[in-house]
Scaffold this motif. Structure first.
Motif, mmCIF file in Angstrom:
data_model
loop_
_atom_site.group_PDB
_atom_site.id
_atom_site.type_symbol
_atom_site.label_atom_id
_atom_site.label_comp_id
_atom_site.label_asym_id
_atom_site.label_seq_id
_atom_site.Cartn_x
_atom_site.Cartn_y
_atom_site.Cartn_z
ATOM 1 N N CYS A 1 -4.445 7.066 3.491
ATOM 2 C CA CYS A 1 -4.388 6.682 2.077
ATOM 3 C C CYS A 1 -5.582 7.246 1.306
ATOM 4 C CB CYS A 1 -4.414 5.157 1.962
ATOM 5 S SG CYS A 1 -2.988 4.494 1.171
ATOM 6 N N GLY A 2 -6.739 7.169 1.934
ATOM 7 C CA GLY A 2 -7.949 7.629 1.260
ATOM 8 C C GLY A 2 -8.128 9.129 1.264
ATOM 9 N N THR A 3 -7.497 9.819 2.202
ATOM 10 C CA THR A 3 -7.746 11.251 2.327
ATOM 11 C C THR A 3 -6.561 12.144 1.971
ATOM 12 O OG1 THR A 3 -7.112 11.203 4.669
ATOM 13 C CG2 THR A 3 -9.445 10.888 4.162
ATOM 14 N N THR A 4 -5.355 11.620 2.031
ATOM 15 C CA THR A 4 -4.171 12.468 1.901
ATOM 16 C C THR A 4 -3.395 12.248 0.622
ATOM 17 O OG1 THR A 4 -3.974 12.380 4.303
ATOM 18 C CG2 THR A 4 -2.094 13.219 3.110
ATOM 19 N N ILE A 5 -3.279 11.018 0.194
ATOM 20 C CA ILE A 5 -2.425 10.710 -0.955
ATOM 21 C C ILE A 5 -3.193 10.979 -2.244
ATOM 22 C CG2 ILE A 5 -1.092 8.921 -2.125
ATOM 23 C CD1 ILE A 5 -0.747 7.574 0.615
ATOM 24 N N GLY A 6 -2.695 11.930 -3.021
ATOM 25 C CA GLY A 6 -3.360 12.321 -4.253
ATOM 26 C C GLY A 6 -2.994 11.466 -5.457
ATOM 27 N N SER A 7 -1.802 10.952 -5.472
ATOM 28 C CA SER A 7 -1.338 10.151 -6.599
ATOM 29 C C SER A 7 -1.971 8.769 -6.558
ATOM 30 C CB SER A 7 0.191 10.016 -6.556
ATOM 31 O OG SER A 7 0.625 9.010 -7.437
ATOM 32 N N ARG B 1 -0.893 5.720 -4.094
ATOM 33 C CA ARG B 1 -1.924 5.198 -3.196
ATOM 34 C C ARG B 1 -2.072 3.698 -3.379
ATOM 35 N NH1 ARG B 1 -5.679 8.822 -3.724
ATOM 36 N NH2 ARG B 1 -6.453 8.012 -5.683
ATOM 37 N N ALA B 2 -2.081 3.231 -4.626
ATOM 38 C CA ALA B 2 -2.190 1.792 -4.900
ATOM 39 C C ALA B 2 -0.986 1.051 -4.320
ATOM 40 C CB ALA B 2 -2.308 1.544 -6.398
ATOM 41 N N HIS B 3 0.186 1.635 -4.448
ATOM 42 C CA HIS B 3 1.400 1.018 -3.901
ATOM 43 C C HIS B 3 1.295 0.886 -2.380
ATOM 44 C CE1 HIS B 3 5.613 -0.073 -3.581
ATOM 45 N NE2 HIS B 3 5.753 0.865 -2.658
ATOM 46 N N VAL B 4 0.876 1.957 -1.712
ATOM 47 C CA VAL B 4 0.740 1.935 -0.252
ATOM 48 C C VAL B 4 -0.323 0.922 0.170
ATOM 49 C CG1 VAL B 4 0.057 3.290 1.771
ATOM 50 C CG2 VAL B 4 1.583 4.289 0.061
ATOM 51 N N LEU B 5 -1.442 0.877 -0.533
ATOM 52 C CA LEU B 5 -2.499 -0.080 -0.191
ATOM 53 C C LEU B 5 -2.017 -1.518 -0.342
ATOM 54 C CD1 LEU B 5 -5.564 1.725 -1.780
ATOM 55 C CD2 LEU B 5 -5.194 1.290 0.660
ATOM 56 N N ARG B 6 -1.245 -1.799 -1.369
ATOM 57 C CA ARG B 6 -0.703 -3.153 -1.543
ATOM 58 C C ARG B 6 0.277 -3.493 -0.406
ATOM 59 N NH1 ARG B 6 -3.464 -5.854 -4.928
ATOM 60 N NH2 ARG B 6 -4.029 -4.882 -6.866
ATOM 61 N N LEU B 7 1.076 -2.516 0.006
ATOM 62 C CA LEU B 7 1.970 -2.738 1.150
ATOM 63 C C LEU B 7 1.167 -3.014 2.423
ATOM 64 C CD1 LEU B 7 4.711 -0.012 0.615
ATOM 65 C CD2 LEU B 7 4.967 -2.490 0.396
ATOM 66 N N LEU B 8 0.081 -2.276 2.616
ATOM 67 C CA LEU B 8 -0.769 -2.500 3.787
ATOM 68 C C LEU B 8 -1.372 -3.906 3.769
ATOM 69 C CD1 LEU B 8 -2.558 0.947 4.165
ATOM 70 C CD2 LEU B 8 -0.887 -0.064 5.718
ATOM 71 N N VAL B 9 -1.793 -4.379 2.594
ATOM 72 C CA VAL B 9 -2.323 -5.741 2.491
ATOM 73 C C VAL B 9 -1.269 -6.737 2.940
ATOM 74 C CG1 VAL B 9 -3.092 -7.539 0.880
ATOM 75 C CG2 VAL B 9 -4.016 -5.233 0.692
ATOM 76 N N THR B 10 -0.041 -6.534 2.499
ATOM 77 C CA THR B 10 1.052 -7.427 2.885
ATOM 78 C C THR B 10 1.282 -7.392 4.393
ATOM 79 O OG1 THR B 10 2.120 -7.102 0.742
ATOM 80 C CG2 THR B 10 3.501 -7.926 2.531
ATOM 81 N N ILE B 11 1.278 -6.199 4.971
ATOM 82 C CA ILE B 11 1.497 -6.074 6.412
ATOM 83 C C ILE B 11 0.349 -6.714 7.185
ATOM 84 C CG2 ILE B 11 1.672 -4.439 8.331
ATOM 85 C CD1 ILE B 11 3.174 -2.570 6.360
ATOM 86 N N TYR B 12 -0.894 -6.433 6.772
ATOM 87 C CA TYR B 12 -2.048 -7.046 7.438
ATOM 88 C C TYR B 12 -1.948 -8.575 7.396
ATOM 89 C CZ TYR B 12 -4.908 -2.779 7.920
ATOM 90 O OH TYR B 12 -5.412 -1.561 8.286
#
Length: 111
Positions: A51-57, A61-72
């Motif tokens: 997320c921090g190194t590959t996703i430019g948008s 990136r915010a969407h993926v990070l929010r999904l990760l929070v939910t999964i965690y």
């Protein structure tokens, strides 16, 4: 809709980075969720790093990070450090503070 590691890998292997969102959606149609695997912590750590190194948008990136929070949070033993890292990247200090307060007031079994 669950995303399997195998399905996501198969779809994303030949997919340009710009189409990664569509690949993730396409992978969501079969199999067990990523949370059920034995290597879930490693997969989530990899996703967080990517997320921090590959996703430019910024929006994606915010969407993926929010999904990760939910999964965690949904893990049998929630990964509060992973949640905090994601929330920090989202610049969501309020939620990090609420999470820390919850942990401080908890029974100690969260650690």
């Amino acid at each position: 809709r669950a995303v399997t590691r195998e399905r996501l890998a198969a779809v994303t292997e030949a997919t340009p980075l710009a189409d990664i969102g569509a690949a993730a959606a396409a992978a969501a149609d079969a199999g067990a969720p990523i949370e059920s695997g034995a290597d879930t912590p490693a997969m989530l750590e990899h996703c967080l790093k990517a997320c921090g190194t590959t996703i430019g948008s910024r929006e994606f990136r915010a969407h993926v990070l929010r999904l990760l929070v939910t999964i965690y949070h949904r893990l049998p033993s929630p990964d509060y450090l992973g949640m905090s890292e994601c929330l920090g990247q989202l610049d969501d200090a309020h939620t990090v503070a609420a999470l820390l307060e919850k942990l401080m007031r908890g029974s100690g079994t969260e650690f």
